[in-house]
Design a protein around this motif. Structure first.
Motif, PDB file in Angstrom:
ATOM      1  N   ALA A 244       0.821  -1.213   0.000  1.00  0.00           N
ATOM      2  CA  ALA A 244       0.000   0.000   0.000  1.00  0.00           C
ATOM      3  C   ALA A 244       0.854   1.261   0.000  1.00  0.00           C
ATOM      4  CB  ALA A 244      -0.936  -0.001   1.207  1.00  0.00           C
ATOM      5  N   ASN A 245       2.068   1.168   0.539  1.00  0.00           N
ATOM      6  CA  ASN A 245       2.946   2.338   0.627  1.00  0.00           C
ATOM      7  C   ASN A 245       4.021   2.371  -0.451  1.00  0.00           C
ATOM      8  OD1 ASN A 245       1.783   3.663   2.861  1.00  0.00           O
ATOM      9  ND2 ASN A 245       2.733   2.209   4.260  1.00  0.00           N
ATOM     10  N   ASP A 246       3.932   1.465  -1.408  1.00  0.00           N
ATOM     11  CA  ASP A 246       4.928   1.413  -2.475  1.00  0.00           C
ATOM     12  C   ASP A 246       4.336   1.999  -3.751  1.00  0.00           C
ATOM     13  OD1 ASP A 246       6.894   0.858  -4.323  1.00  0.00           O
ATOM     14  OD2 ASP A 246       7.239  -1.195  -3.622  1.00  0.00           O
ATOM     15  N   PRO A 247       4.833   3.144  -4.211  1.00  0.00           N
ATOM     16  CA  PRO A 247       4.287   3.753  -5.428  1.00  0.00           C
ATOM     17  C   PRO A 247       4.565   2.956  -6.693  1.00  0.00           C
ATOM     18  CG  PRO A 247       6.225   4.957  -4.682  1.00  0.00           C
ATOM     19  CD  PRO A 247       5.896   3.967  -3.606  1.00  0.00           C
ATOM     20  N   ALA A 248       5.356   1.881  -6.594  1.00  0.00           N
ATOM     21  CA  ALA A 248       5.561   1.009  -7.750  1.00  0.00           C
ATOM     22  C   ALA A 248       4.329   0.134  -8.001  1.00  0.00           C
ATOM     23  CB  ALA A 248       6.786   0.120  -7.543  1.00  0.00           C
ATOM     24  N   VAL A 249       3.461   0.008  -6.984  1.00  0.00           N
ATOM     25  CA  VAL A 249       2.177  -0.676  -7.173  1.00  0.00           C
ATOM     26  C   VAL A 249       1.210   0.344  -7.762  1.00  0.00           C
ATOM     27  CG1 VAL A 249       0.275  -1.893  -6.042  1.00  0.00           C
ATOM     28  CG2 VAL A 249       2.635  -2.263  -5.278  1.00  0.00           C
ATOM     29  N   ALA A 250       0.835   0.150  -9.007  1.00  0.00           N
ATOM     30  CA  ALA A 250       0.093   1.177  -9.744  1.00  0.00           C
ATOM     31  C   ALA A 250      -1.413   0.993  -9.703  1.00  0.00           C
ATOM     32  CB  ALA A 250       0.558   1.201 -11.203  1.00  0.00           C
ATOM     33  N   ALA A 251      -1.897  -0.233  -9.492  1.00  0.00           N
ATOM     34  CA  ALA A 251      -3.337  -0.487  -9.553  1.00  0.00           C
ATOM     35  C   ALA A 251      -3.692  -1.731  -8.746  1.00  0.00           C
ATOM     36  CB  ALA A 251      -3.791  -0.658 -11.002  1.00  0.00           C
ATOM     37  N   ILE A 252      -4.924  -1.753  -8.253  1.00  0.00           N
ATOM     38  CA  ILE A 252      -5.443  -2.877  -7.485  1.00  0.00           C
ATOM     39  C   ILE A 252      -6.760  -3.332  -8.115  1.00  0.00           C
ATOM     40  CG2 ILE A 252      -6.317  -3.667  -5.251  1.00  0.00           C
ATOM     41  CD1 ILE A 252      -3.389  -3.011  -5.075  1.00  0.00           C
ATOM     42  N   GLU A 253      -6.868  -4.636  -8.331  1.00  0.00           N
ATOM     43  CA  GLU A 253      -8.116  -5.227  -8.831  1.00  0.00           C
ATOM     44  C   GLU A 253      -8.777  -5.952  -7.672  1.00  0.00           C
ATOM     45  OE1 GLU A 253      -8.914  -8.723 -11.980  1.00  0.00           O
ATOM     46  OE2 GLU A 253      -7.889  -6.975 -12.860  1.00  0.00           O
ATOM     47  N   ILE A 254      -9.945  -5.486  -7.266  1.00  0.00           N
ATOM     48  CA  ILE A 254     -10.620  -6.054  -6.101  1.00  0.00           C
ATOM     49  C   ILE A 254     -11.042  -7.492  -6.353  1.00  0.00           C
ATOM     50  CG2 ILE A 254     -12.601  -5.823  -4.544  1.00  0.00           C
ATOM     51  CD1 ILE A 254     -12.594  -2.820  -5.186  1.00  0.00           C
ATOM     52  N   PHE A 255     -11.548  -7.757  -7.557  1.00  0.00           N
ATOM     53  CA  PHE A 255     -11.996  -9.105  -7.894  1.00  0.00           C
ATOM     54  C   PHE A 255     -11.863  -9.318  -9.391  1.00  0.00           C
ATOM     55  CE2 PHE A 255     -15.559  -6.243  -8.101  1.00  0.00           C
ATOM     56  CZ  PHE A 255     -16.181  -6.578  -9.290  1.00  0.00           C
ATOM     57  N   ASN A 256     -11.781 -10.584  -9.753  1.00  0.00           N
ATOM     58  CA  ASN A 256     -11.586 -10.969 -11.139  1.00  0.00           C
ATOM     59  C   ASN A 256     -12.835 -11.660 -11.684  1.00  0.00           C
ATOM     60  OD1 ASN A 256     -10.079 -12.098 -13.589  1.00  0.00           O
ATOM     61  ND2 ASN A 256     -10.549 -13.992 -12.485  1.00  0.00           N
ATOM     62  N   GLU A 257     -13.435 -11.076 -12.721  1.00  0.00           N
ATOM     63  CA  GLU A 257     -14.514 -11.710 -13.487  1.00  0.00           C
ATOM     64  C   GLU A 257     -15.632 -12.260 -12.610  1.00  0.00           C
ATOM     65  OE1 GLU A 257     -12.667 -14.510 -16.134  1.00  0.00           O
ATOM     66  OE2 GLU A 257     -11.253 -13.014 -16.891  1.00  0.00           O
ATOM     67  N   ASP A 258     -16.310 -11.357 -11.949  1.00  0.00           N
ATOM     68  CA  ASP A 258     -17.433 -11.738 -11.104  1.00  0.00           C
ATOM     69  C   ASP A 258     -18.478 -10.633 -11.172  1.00  0.00           C
ATOM     70  OD1 ASP A 258     -19.038 -13.074  -9.328  1.00  0.00           O
ATOM     71  OD2 ASP A 258     -17.903 -12.513  -7.544  1.00  0.00           O
ATOM     72  N   SER A 259     -19.735 -10.985 -11.041  1.00  0.00           N
ATOM     73  CA  SER A 259     -20.809 -10.004 -10.924  1.00  0.00           C
ATOM     74  C   SER A 259     -22.120 -10.746 -10.754  1.00  0.00           C
ATOM     75  CB  SER A 259     -20.894  -9.090 -12.154  1.00  0.00           C
ATOM     76  OG  SER A 259     -21.600  -9.711 -13.212  1.00  0.00           O
ATOM     77  N   LEU A 260     -23.147 -10.020 -10.389  1.00  0.00           N
ATOM     78  CA  LEU A 260     -24.477 -10.601 -10.248  1.00  0.00           C
ATOM     79  C   LEU A 260     -25.150 -10.812 -11.595  1.00  0.00           C
ATOM     80  CD1 LEU A 260     -25.657  -8.521  -7.161  1.00  0.00           C
ATOM     81  CD2 LEU A 260     -24.933 -10.911  -7.192  1.00  0.00           C
ATOM     82  N   PHE A 261     -24.566 -10.246 -12.651  1.00  0.00           N
ATOM     83  CA  PHE A 261     -25.114 -10.395 -13.993  1.00  0.00           C
ATOM     84  C   PHE A 261     -24.335 -11.416 -14.829  1.00  0.00           C
ATOM     85  CE2 PHE A 261     -26.322  -6.094 -12.710  1.00  0.00           C
ATOM     86  CZ  PHE A 261     -27.675  -6.063 -13.043  1.00  0.00           C
ATOM     87  N   MET A 262     -23.145 -11.753 -14.402  1.00  0.00           N
ATOM     88  CA  MET A 262     -22.259 -12.566 -15.238  1.00  0.00           C
ATOM     89  C   MET A 262     -22.732 -14.016 -15.343  1.00  0.00           C
ATOM     90  SD  MET A 262     -18.108 -12.919 -14.973  1.00  0.00           S
ATOM     91  CE  MET A 262     -17.791 -11.270 -15.597  1.00  0.00           C
ATOM     92  N   ARG A 263     -23.328 -14.525 -14.272  1.00  0.00           N
ATOM     93  CA  ARG A 263     -23.807 -15.913 -14.260  1.00  0.00           C
ATOM     94  C   ARG A 263     -25.273 -15.929 -13.851  1.00  0.00           C
ATOM     95  NH1 ARG A 263     -18.864 -15.103 -12.669  1.00  0.00           N
ATOM     96  NH2 ARG A 263     -17.161 -16.344 -13.562  1.00  0.00           N
ATOM     97  N   PRO A 264     -26.150 -15.413 -14.706  1.00  0.00           N
ATOM     98  CA  PRO A 264     -27.558 -15.220 -14.319  1.00  0.00           C
ATOM     99  C   PRO A 264     -28.285 -16.507 -13.970  1.00  0.00           C
ATOM    100  CG  PRO A 264     -27.274 -14.910 -16.689  1.00  0.00           C
ATOM    101  CD  PRO A 264     -25.901 -14.978 -16.094  1.00  0.00           C
ATOM    102  N   TRP A 265     -27.837 -17.651 -14.491  1.00  0.00           N
ATOM    103  CA  TRP A 265     -28.500 -18.913 -14.163  1.00  0.00           C
ATOM    104  C   TRP A 265     -28.378 -19.264 -12.682  1.00  0.00           C
ATOM    105  CZ3 TRP A 265     -24.052 -18.380 -17.053  1.00  0.00           C
ATOM    106  CH2 TRP A 265     -22.878 -18.870 -16.483  1.00  0.00           C
ATOM    107  N   MET A 266     -27.410 -18.627 -11.988  1.00  0.00           N
ATOM    108  CA  MET A 266     -27.203 -18.944 -10.579  1.00  0.00           C
ATOM    109  C   MET A 266     -28.251 -18.304  -9.679  1.00  0.00           C
ATOM    110  SD  MET A 266     -23.111 -19.117  -9.914  1.00  0.00           S
ATOM    111  CE  MET A 266     -23.426 -19.673  -8.235  1.00  0.00           C
ATOM    112  N   TRP A 267     -29.003 -17.331 -10.187  1.00  0.00           N
ATOM    113  CA  TRP A 267     -30.031 -16.710  -9.356  1.00  0.00           C
ATOM    114  C   TRP A 267     -31.030 -17.744  -8.842  1.00  0.00           C
ATOM    115  CZ3 TRP A 267     -31.945 -11.155  -9.612  1.00  0.00           C
ATOM    116  CH2 TRP A 267     -30.876 -10.266  -9.836  1.00  0.00           C
ATOM    117  N   GLN A 268     -31.265 -18.787  -9.586  1.00  0.00           N
ATOM    118  CA  GLN A 268     -32.210 -19.826  -9.184  1.00  0.00           C
ATOM    119  C   GLN A 268     -31.519 -21.061  -8.617  1.00  0.00           C
ATOM    120  OE1 GLN A 268     -35.563 -19.272  -9.440  1.00  0.00           O
ATOM    121  NE2 GLN A 268     -35.039 -17.212 -10.148  1.00  0.00           N
ATOM    122  N   ASN A 269     -30.191 -21.040  -8.631  1.00  0.00           N
ATOM    123  CA  ASN A 269     -29.465 -22.274  -8.289  1.00  0.00           C
ATOM    124  C   ASN A 269     -28.371 -22.076  -7.250  1.00  0.00           C
ATOM    125  OD1 ASN A 269     -30.632 -24.232 -10.383  1.00  0.00           O
ATOM    126  ND2 ASN A 269     -29.991 -22.513 -11.653  1.00  0.00           N
TER     127      ASN A 269
END
Length: 492
Positions: A244-269
């Motif tokens: 967090a204190n190293d300016p060589a770290v330029a970006a953070i990705e909280i999560f990879n390829e996930d969302s409530l819309f990405m796998r809509p079949w899971m809403w029922q399963n």
């Protein structure tokens, strides 16, 4: 018939010839000092991947484009114009690099140094370290070591780091920083949550706990704990700084390829108890929006007097059913049976609004937490750019949009293993057209006042235009003023 050469390739080729005239001025001191290159004006290690590990990318040493050490101009930030900037200098920050995944991070340090030197010589100025938490899984026929400790006594939880793996990541970051290469870190890639984490039905959630990790309180707590331990509490012994204190770290990705819309079949399963929790959140959202069952009934009644709310459903009972959210054409969705509890247009409309609100709540909570623990750089999350509502949540809440842009990608069917396509189109994606072609696809997540990161892209083999695609992508990114591109993937 001869194929025409894209004009950007000609331009880059001519520029390369001009550079070659004075190439000797750009050779790194490290190469010049190596006896191996004595008498070799270009100090080329090898251009042939058959006979050399980590061959040079070209005759020219492009490391002169870098400004080591990475971070010397301050932390990367998002400017008001929707582009990245180096905080201390005010200079525009543009990133071109590669993705290195979990098993390719986990290599001896001597090889790390050689690879980073090779990347620097290629002009790469960012590396995205992806899926560090990915153990793969028995269902894929393999299990790899990851940043998560799985040995005794932590074989039943995912809350501790493997010290050796973490030390190798530290070394990677230090070596990259030394040569002017920035780092992009992914937090929740494919973490396998365990019963020992206090996660019910953990063995049924699969990798990354998608989409449960976006709304379940315990899973969100564990993501925060992981971020704090990795980014703040851990100090890189080779730099003396936390990530967090190293300016060589330029970006953070909280999560990879996930969302409530990405796998809509899971809403029922969804597995329990998560389906019940999701159902409760849906009913609470309806209660907050409409106040009472009577108000909801009126809102869900059309001009023909048809009501989408079933007689046995009420906000008091909290039993209003979730609709199916499988993607279909606008006409199909609009013309569905109005009273169908699974496909009613008005019910699905509210369900989409509910998903947007719930997803934005998660994004806001994670972004706020990262800022509270001292993260200073832009953060993002990767959703499904083919769904406008999905990309909207990231563009509205986080600091930049990030997506994939694969061409000729193998098919992945729900519930099945990877299946390669039987035939490939074998087209040049610069010349291809249609909504799935490269340029329109990237435009889907190029939102106003928001930097764009194509954090995974590639032309998958076999494709005879694959070799020129890197030059063409560079030209396109320059034309469209994109901010970050990382090729998937560099294998070590």
């Amino acid at each position: 018939m001869k194929k025409s050469i894209p004009i950007i390739v000609c331009i880059i080729f001519i520029a390369t010839l001009c550079l070659e005239i004075n190439a000797g001025a750009f050779i790194t001191a490290e190469r010049k000092a190596n006896e191996r290159y004595s008498g070799e004006p270009l100090a080329v290690k090898s251009l042939d991947p058959v006979f050399a590990f980590y061959p040079d990318s070209s005759l020219i040493d492009f490391s002169f484009l870098l400004s080591p050490p990475a971070g010397k101009f301050g932390f990367v930030k998002t400017g008001e114009d929707g582009h990245f900037y180096f905080g201390d200098s005010g200079k525009r920050a543009r990133f071109w690099g590669v993705v290195i995944t979990q098993e390719h991070i986990d290599i001896p340090k001597a090889r790390v140094s050689e690879i980073v030197q090779t990347l620097a010589r290629a002009g790469v100025n960012i590396v995205r370290f992806h899926a560090m938490d990915n153990r793969a899984g028995e269902e894929y026929g393999l299990v790899r070591r990851s940043i998560i400790e799985e040995g005794y006594p932590h074989q039943n939880d995912s809350r501790h780091f493997n010290p050796d793996y973490l030390n190798r990541l530290d070394y990677w970051i230090a070596e990259c920083k030394k040569r002017g290469i920035y780092v992009y870190l992914v937090l929740r890639g494919y973490r396998t949550f365990r019963e020992g984490d206090g996660v019910p039905s953990a063995d049924k959630l699969k990798r990354a706990a998608r989409p449960y990790a976006m709304f379940d309180k315990r899973l969100i707590e564990l993501q925060k704990e992981y971020a704090r331990k990795l980014l703040v509490e851990h100090v890189n012994p080779y730099t003396g700084l936390s990530y967090a204190n190293d300016p060589a770290v330029a970006a953070i990705e909280i999560f990879n390829e996930d969302s409530l819309f990405m796998r809509p079949w899971m809403w029922q399963n969804m597995v329990e108890p998560y389906l019940t929790r999701f159902q409760r959140l849906w009913n609470e959202w309806l209660k907050e929006k409409y106040g009472s069952t009577e108000q909801l009934r009126r809102a869900w009644t059309n001009v023909r007097g048809e009501c989408a709310l079933a007689e046995d459903e009420s906000l008091k009972k909290k039993n209003i059913r979730l609709p199916k959210m499988n993607l279909e054409s606008y006409g199909e969705a609009l013309n569905a049976n109005y009273t169908d509890p699974l496909r009613s247009p008005v019910r699905r409309h509210d369900a989409a609004a509910f998903a947007i609100a719930l997803q934005m709540k998660y994004l806001n909570e994670m972004k706020k937490f990262l800022h509270q623990i001292g993260v200073k750089v832009p953060v993002t999350g990767v959703v499904d750019s083919t769904v406008v509502a999905d990309t909207y949540t990231v563009g509205k809440v986080l600091d930049f949009t990030a997506e994939n842009a694969y061409y000729e990608h193998p098919i992945f069917l729900p519930g099945q293993t990877w299946k390669s396509k039987a035939f490939y189109k074998n087209v040049n994606y610069i010349k291809d057209w249609g909504v799935w072609s490269l340029m329109p696809f990237i435009a889907r997540y190029h939102w106003a006042d928001c930097p764009v990161g194509v954090r995974e892209w590639a032309t998958c083999w076999p494709n005879e235009f694959r070799a020129t695609s890197i030059l063409e992508m560079a030209g396109y990114a320059r034309l469209q003023d994109l901010d970050l591109l990382t090729y998937f993937a560099y294998y070590t």
